[in-house]
Design a protein around this motif. Structure first.
Motif, PDB file in Angstrom:
ATOM      1  N   PHE A 204       0.836  -1.206   0.000  1.00  0.00           N
ATOM      2  CA  PHE A 204       0.000   0.000   0.000  1.00  0.00           C
ATOM      3  C   PHE A 204       0.873   1.260   0.000  1.00  0.00           C
ATOM      4  O   PHE A 204       0.584   2.241  -0.696  1.00  0.00           O
ATOM      5  CB  PHE A 204      -0.916  -0.024   1.237  1.00  0.00           C
ATOM      6  N   GLN A 205       1.967   1.182   0.776  1.00  0.00           N
ATOM      7  CA  GLN A 205       2.880   2.336   0.838  1.00  0.00           C
ATOM      8  C   GLN A 205       3.490   2.620  -0.526  1.00  0.00           C
ATOM      9  O   GLN A 205       3.649   3.778  -0.923  1.00  0.00           O
ATOM     10  CB  GLN A 205       3.998   2.038   1.834  1.00  0.00           C
ATOM     11  N   THR A 206       3.802   1.545  -1.235  1.00  0.00           N
ATOM     12  CA  THR A 206       4.340   1.723  -2.587  1.00  0.00           C
ATOM     13  C   THR A 206       3.336   2.495  -3.437  1.00  0.00           C
ATOM     14  O   THR A 206       3.686   3.421  -4.169  1.00  0.00           O
ATOM     15  CB  THR A 206       4.643   0.343  -3.224  1.00  0.00           C
ATOM     16  N   LEU A 207       2.052   2.118  -3.300  1.00  0.00           N
ATOM     17  CA  LEU A 207       1.016   2.807  -4.079  1.00  0.00           C
ATOM     18  C   LEU A 207       0.949   4.281  -3.681  1.00  0.00           C
ATOM     19  O   LEU A 207       0.796   5.158  -4.537  1.00  0.00           O
ATOM     20  CB  LEU A 207      -0.353   2.151  -3.847  1.00  0.00           C
ATOM     21  N   GLN A 208       1.069   4.546  -2.391  1.00  0.00           N
ATOM     22  CA  GLN A 208       1.018   5.944  -1.938  1.00  0.00           C
ATOM     23  C   GLN A 208       2.212   6.723  -2.484  1.00  0.00           C
ATOM     24  O   GLN A 208       2.075   7.854  -2.946  1.00  0.00           O
ATOM     25  CB  GLN A 208       0.996   6.006  -0.410  1.00  0.00           C
ATOM     26  N   ASP A 209       3.403   6.075  -2.423  1.00  0.00           N
ATOM     27  CA  ASP A 209       4.608   6.744  -2.926  1.00  0.00           C
ATOM     28  C   ASP A 209       4.474   7.054  -4.415  1.00  0.00           C
ATOM     29  O   ASP A 209       4.950   8.083  -4.897  1.00  0.00           O
ATOM     30  CB  ASP A 209       5.846   5.858  -2.696  1.00  0.00           C
ATOM     31  N   GLN A 210       3.810   6.135  -5.117  1.00  0.00           N
ATOM     32  CA  GLN A 210       3.649   6.333  -6.568  1.00  0.00           C
ATOM     33  C   GLN A 210       2.478   7.251  -6.898  1.00  0.00           C
ATOM     34  O   GLN A 210       2.193   7.498  -8.061  1.00  0.00           O
ATOM     35  CB  GLN A 210       3.378   4.974  -7.252  1.00  0.00           C
ATOM     36  N   ARG A 211       1.799   7.734  -5.878  1.00  0.00           N
ATOM     37  CA  ARG A 211       0.563   8.523  -6.071  1.00  0.00           C
ATOM     38  C   ARG A 211      -0.391   7.788  -7.011  1.00  0.00           C
ATOM     39  O   ARG A 211      -0.943   8.359  -7.962  1.00  0.00           O
ATOM     40  CB  ARG A 211       0.865   9.905  -6.602  1.00  0.00           C
ATOM     41  N   ALA A 212      -0.520   6.497  -6.749  1.00  0.00           N
ATOM     42  CA  ALA A 212      -1.387   5.658  -7.591  1.00  0.00           C
ATOM     43  C   ALA A 212      -2.845   6.050  -7.382  1.00  0.00           C
ATOM     44  O   ALA A 212      -3.191   6.713  -6.400  1.00  0.00           O
ATOM     45  CB  ALA A 212      -1.169   4.189  -7.237  1.00  0.00           C
ATOM     46  N   ASP A 213      -3.664   5.575  -8.268  1.00  0.00           N
ATOM     47  CA  ASP A 213      -5.066   5.984  -8.293  1.00  0.00           C
ATOM     48  C   ASP A 213      -5.904   5.152  -7.309  1.00  0.00           C
ATOM     49  O   ASP A 213      -6.804   4.418  -7.700  1.00  0.00           O
ATOM     50  CB  ASP A 213      -5.577   5.812  -9.728  1.00  0.00           C
ATOM     51  N   ILE A 214      -5.586   5.309  -6.019  1.00  0.00           N
ATOM     52  CA  ILE A 214      -6.372   4.597  -4.997  1.00  0.00           C
ATOM     53  C   ILE A 214      -7.731   5.288  -4.896  1.00  0.00           C
ATOM     54  O   ILE A 214      -7.778   6.515  -4.732  1.00  0.00           O
ATOM     55  CB  ILE A 214      -5.663   4.647  -3.619  1.00  0.00           C
ATOM     56  N   PRO A 215      -8.845   4.554  -4.993  1.00  0.00           N
ATOM     57  CA  PRO A 215     -10.159   5.211  -4.953  1.00  0.00           C
ATOM     58  C   PRO A 215     -10.305   6.040  -3.666  1.00  0.00           C
ATOM     59  O   PRO A 215      -9.964   5.568  -2.580  1.00  0.00           O
ATOM     60  CB  PRO A 215     -11.160   4.046  -4.982  1.00  0.00           C
ATOM     61  N   PRO A 216     -10.808   7.261  -3.789  1.00  0.00           N
ATOM     62  CA  PRO A 216     -10.920   8.131  -2.611  1.00  0.00           C
ATOM     63  C   PRO A 216     -11.940   7.638  -1.590  1.00  0.00           C
ATOM     64  O   PRO A 216     -11.934   8.089  -0.453  1.00  0.00           O
ATOM     65  CB  PRO A 216     -11.370   9.475  -3.197  1.00  0.00           C
ATOM     66  N   ASP A 217     -12.780   6.686  -1.984  1.00  0.00           N
ATOM     67  CA  ASP A 217     -13.769   6.135  -1.044  1.00  0.00           C
ATOM     68  C   ASP A 217     -13.116   5.203  -0.013  1.00  0.00           C
ATOM     69  O   ASP A 217     -13.728   4.866   0.994  1.00  0.00           O
ATOM     70  CB  ASP A 217     -14.828   5.327  -1.808  1.00  0.00           C
ATOM     71  N   VAL A 218     -11.886   4.771  -0.292  1.00  0.00           N
ATOM     72  CA  VAL A 218     -11.229   3.791   0.581  1.00  0.00           C
ATOM     73  C   VAL A 218     -10.578   4.504   1.771  1.00  0.00           C
ATOM     74  O   VAL A 218      -9.784   5.422   1.592  1.00  0.00           O
ATOM     75  CB  VAL A 218     -10.155   3.003  -0.209  1.00  0.00           C
ATOM     76  N   LYS A 219     -10.982   4.064   2.982  1.00  0.00           N
ATOM     77  CA  LYS A 219     -10.363   4.606   4.198  1.00  0.00           C
ATOM     78  C   LYS A 219      -9.540   3.498   4.837  1.00  0.00           C
ATOM     79  O   LYS A 219     -10.094   2.479   5.261  1.00  0.00           O
ATOM     80  CB  LYS A 219     -11.426   5.093   5.198  1.00  0.00           C
TER      81      LYS A 219
END
Ligand code: SF4
Ligand code: SF4
Ligand code: SF4
Length: 532
Positions: free
Chosen positions: A24-39
């Motif tokens: 998940f951190q990798t996705l955050q570092d990459q500014r990946a398109d994580i749906p904004p609905d996900v908390k």
């Protein structure tokens, strides 16, 4: 700074701190398109997220929940993933009965380097939840009123005539909790409350201990109804923000509160066996109760079969030519919310049930559950909720039919004894009714336990409140009494008695000498009855 965009849906991601969090951190570092609905909620291990925590998310408004952990075999704690699998499966089955649908809860596992796979899952899961729509569960937190309402307190004391107490101590000397050694006294509790000590730590703690079993009321020379007094004090205290320590992380209270959502369409009748006949036009309604939820929640470690009480109750009605209606959208009757101090939500459940029942136009409601019986027949009208139908306990119906004389019973090669449910034997004064039914059965003998009928001892817990080592002591004593009768089968008449007593039997520290076969009376009758 990255702008946080919140979505319209609430998708809770319980994310294990170890492998998947790295992904998940990798996705955050990459500014990946994580749906904004996900908390995202970071957790130590998926195995620590109990059924009550998973369900709590739905009670609090989650539209979807994903529990994301480590691949099998890579859990740092060994068994976390397996525990998570079991919790997820049970909670999904409960969501299904509740009408939310299994699909809203998912378990996934990822390795630390599987960030692409994690992103794909989050996007697909979000799309799936959006396709399902918003969750119909809408619950409101209890309305808190700050400090104790002194006027309401005075009214409760006067309504239950607590000043009539003669200080004789009979209540304490008969209370099963006090007799089990718990430092608890109904007399002392009532005296403290009258003396104005309701906010003392002792009262605030002990008010949740009472089992509301009614034994003290039965013995009180001044007819002080201590269980109803304590019920109302709980309602008052809980409005100040003080709550019970509910068993099982509050799972059942969450479940009951969720059922107050008007738009929910429950599916608790979805697994009705094919041999059972119901008729939506019938003038008789069978009210089932929450047994299907209990069997899923406890099935894995207690192996109880309380849903059979419902099925066998229906089979017995069919046997006597009644094809009853069932309430498609039946909610919990509200018993446990009422007795654990949540009167507001009790009234919401009661109103939903009563409206549906009255709309059906039935003339009679039959139930096999003592708590449902007491609640529908007594507590609904007492709280201003009107049912346009009479309420009958299944045993009353059966007695009338069996007394007509056309049926007989197969032999059961077992000696039996009987556990009285408080709500039926003491509250509704029907202790003799199940015994008259038992007399018809062809058993190898019936032997009463030492404490029986109105003097019987509680199964150790009520309304999922205040379960502790003294509850276990009560259950152990009760099971020993049952064994002392020399019986082979302990017959129960309430799904909760079966659950709580089985809980003691399955306790690895309590030994084999309290194990005993148990069966509900409804099931016993259904399995042995035949036309003569
Ligand atoms: S049994 Fe009744 S009269 Fe006696 S102490 Fe208890 S509440 Fe008071
Ligand atoms: S209702 Fe039962 S548990 Fe509560 S004080 Fe009375 S005897 Fe004790
Ligand atoms: S006795 Fe067992 S099943 Fe009953 S409330 Fe306590 S822990 Fe739960």
């Amino acid at each position: 700074m990255q702008k946080v965009i919140m979505g319209n849906f609430n998708i809770i991601l319980f994310l294990c701190n170890w492998g998947p969090h790295t992904a998940f951190q990798t996705l955050q570092d990459q500014r990946a398109d994580i749906p904004p609905d996900v908390k995202m909620i970071r957790i130590p291990c998926t195995g620590r997220i109990s059924k009550s925590l998973l369900f709590k998310a739905f009670e609090k408004g989650a539209d979807g929940v994903a529990l994301v952990g480590c691949k099998p075999g890579t859990c740092r704690y060994g068994s976390g993933t397996l525990t998570a699998q079991n919790n997820i499966e049970d909670t999904r089955n409960i969501l299904e009965y509740l009408g939310l649908g299994k699909e809203r809860l998912r378990l996934m596992t990822f390795l630390p380097d599987e960030s692409d796979e994690l992103l794909t899952f989050l996007q697909e899961f979000t799309a799936d939840i959006k396709a399902l729509g918003k969750s119909p569960v809408v619950t409101r937190a209890k309305e808190l009123i700050g400090p104790i309402d002194k006027q309401a307190l005075a009214e409760i004391i006067s309504r239950h005539d607590i000043y009539a107490c003669q200080d004789c101590g009979k209540c304490t000397s008969s209370c099963p909790l006090a007799l089990a050694g718990k430092p608890f006294s109904p007399r002392a509790l009532a005296t403290s409350i009258i003396a104005g000590d309701i906010e003392s730590p002792s009262v605030q703690k002990h008010v949740w201990s009472c089992l509301t079993c009614g034994l003290c009321y039965d013995r009180c020379p001044s007819a002080v109804n201590f269980p109803e007094f304590i019920r109302d004090i709980r309602t008052l205290i809980s409005k100040t923000g003080v709550d019970s320590l509910p068993a099982h992380g509050g799972f059942f209270h969450s479940l009951m509160r969720s059922m107050t959502s008007p738009d929910l369409k429950t599916r608790r009748w979805s697994h009705l066996p094919a041999d059972i006949r119901t008729d939506a036009q019938s003038k008789v309604l069978f009210f089932g109760g929450c047994a299907p939820y209990f069997d899923v929640f406890f099935g894995r470690h207690l192996g109880i079969e309380t849903t059979n009480i419902i099925f066998d109750g229906l089979r017995l009605l069919n046997f006597f030519d009644i094809q009853p209606a069932v309430l498609d959208n039946e909610r919990c009757c509200g018993h446990d919310l009422l007795w654990s101090g949540d009167q507001d939500n009790f009234k919401k459940l009661a109103t939903l049930n009563a409206d549906m029942i009255n709309q059906l136009g039935v003339e009679e409601i039959i139930t096999a559950c003592p708590e449902c019986y007491r609640t529908l027949s007594h507590d609904y009208p007492e709280n201003g909720i009107k049912l346009n139908a009479t309420v009958t306990h299944l045993y009353d119906f059966l007695e009338t039919e069996i007394d007509k004389g056309a049926v007989n019973f197969k032999k059961i090669d077992k000696r039996i004894t009987f556990q009285d449910p408080c709500r039926l034997s003491r509250f509704e004064d029907k202790a003799d009714l199940p015994r008259r039914l038992i007399k018809h059965l062809k058993t190898a003998g019936f032997q009463e336990m030492r404490h029986n009928k109105s003097a019987s001892i509680c199964c150790g817990n009520c309304a999922w409140t205040g379960c502790d080592s003294y509850s276990k002591a009560l259950q152990t004593n009760r099971l020993r009494e049952a064994r002392e009768t020399g019986s082979d089968l302990l017959v129960t008449a309430c799904p909760k008695c079966q659950i709580h007593l089985k809980c003691a039997m399955e306790d690895p520290f309590l030994g084999k000498d309290i194990e005993m076969e148990m069966m509900d009376l409804t099931t016993l009758i259904a399995r042995t009855i035949f036309w003569e």
